[in-house]
Design an enzyme around this catalytic site. Sequence first.
Site, mmCIF file in Angstrom:
data_model
loop_
_atom_site.group_PDB
_atom_site.id
_atom_site.type_symbol
_atom_site.label_atom_id
_atom_site.label_comp_id
_atom_site.label_asym_id
_atom_site.label_seq_id
_atom_site.Cartn_x
_atom_site.Cartn_y
_atom_site.Cartn_z
ATOM 1 N N GLY A 88 0.814 -1.207 0.000
ATOM 2 C CA GLY A 88 0.000 0.000 0.000
ATOM 3 C C GLY A 88 0.850 1.259 0.000
ATOM 4 C CG ASP A 111 11.775 -14.056 1.489
ATOM 5 O OD1 ASP A 111 11.958 -13.345 2.503
ATOM 6 O OD2 ASP A 111 10.961 -15.003 1.455
ATOM 7 C CG LEU A 112 12.643 -7.920 2.928
ATOM 8 C CD1 LEU A 112 11.442 -7.355 3.665
ATOM 9 C CD2 LEU A 112 13.742 -6.870 2.783
ATOM 10 N N GLY A 122 7.895 -5.997 4.612
ATOM 11 C CA GLY A 122 7.799 -6.739 5.858
ATOM 12 C C GLY A 122 6.369 -6.940 6.292
ATOM 13 C CE1 TYR A 147 4.613 -3.819 11.985
ATOM 14 C CE2 TYR A 147 3.485 -2.436 13.591
ATOM 15 C CZ TYR A 147 4.050 -2.614 12.335
ATOM 16 O OH TYR A 147 4.046 -1.573 11.431
ATOM 17 N NE ARG A 172 -3.828 3.753 17.990
ATOM 18 C CZ ARG A 172 -3.258 3.211 16.927
ATOM 19 N NH1 ARG A 172 -4.022 2.781 15.916
ATOM 20 N NH2 ARG A 172 -1.969 3.078 16.858
#
Length: 270
Positions: free
Chosen positions: A15, A52-53, A74, A137, A175
């Site tokens: 995104g 791929d990281l 990620g 996270y 929020r």
Amino acid sequence: MTRFRNILITGAAGGIGNVLRDALRPHCELMRCSDLVDVIPEAPHEQSFAFDLRDAAATAKAMQGVDIVYHFGGIPIEGAWQDIRDVNIDGTFNIYEAARIAGVSRVVFASSNHAMGFYRRSTTVGQDETPRPDSRYGVSKVFGEAVGRLYADKHGIETISLRIGQFRPRPTNRRMLSLWLSPADMARLAVSCLWQGPLHFEIVYGVSANKRGWYDNIGAQTIGYEPQDCAEDYAQDLGDEAMKEESVEASFQGGPFCAAEFDGSIDRIT
Ligand SMILES: NC(=O)c1ccc[n+]([C@@H]2O[C@H](COP(=O)([O-])OP(=O)(O)OC[C@H]3O[C@@H](n4cnc5c(N)ncnc54)[C@H](O)[C@@H]3O)[C@@H](O)[C@H]2O)c1
């Protein structure tokens, strides 16, 4: 002449990645777009480079000839520890180590408000407060900021850690009235990260100019980021349901990330 001719974007299919591509395309000679899947280049100087990281060798290959990395790939939400560790922690370490070897000048790291989520909403948070992650996270974002600081101090790689609020087309709950980041402001922020002056390690809150904001955003001034949008313009559109929060959510900046799996004591979190 810009210091940053060749850009690598990780998470380019995501995104925010798509906003980065549009915003940065006019500002570089090479834009290498990477994700798990190939992206379709939209300009002759845009290149797709899927990897791929978790793969350090592939990461090193992608980094060759790059001046600045926007590391946005990620897992963007809470997840199982093993996934967070493999992708966000090992993957971010791979980025910095590859950047060091390739002689990259600057890394822009997509950190998160969730690195600071257990601060009370009544607190104004700046650059120097102790991290208070609200999730596995959030821990991965604190790690990413720490590895950025290490590589700035030890290896002179300039780092901007963007503590992104919530990137959405428009705010949809209470929020977000405090930490919304509009797509247009994300684009402005991405361009500001090309700031030509030298910097060492900056923390910038990636938020719009929200009236109810929780942050002292000194780093934004350093790189000349001037957000134009304000969540308050949408406040009246939010219905009662959107404004409801249960007590843990309502107490802390991290909201639902704090409330998930919560079995602590709100009163002891000062
Ligand atoms: N969207 C937000 O509101 C927000 C808020 C704070 C921080 N961030 C951070 O910004 C970054 C981008 O967020 P987004 O909303 O665009 O998320 P997104 O999920 O849309 O994009 C992330 C991209 O990373 C890619 N990816 C995942 N695992 C990978 C791997 N192992 N190797 C290579 N690529 C991999 C995905 O395919 C995806 O395209 C993330 O690091 C996220 O944590 C986002």
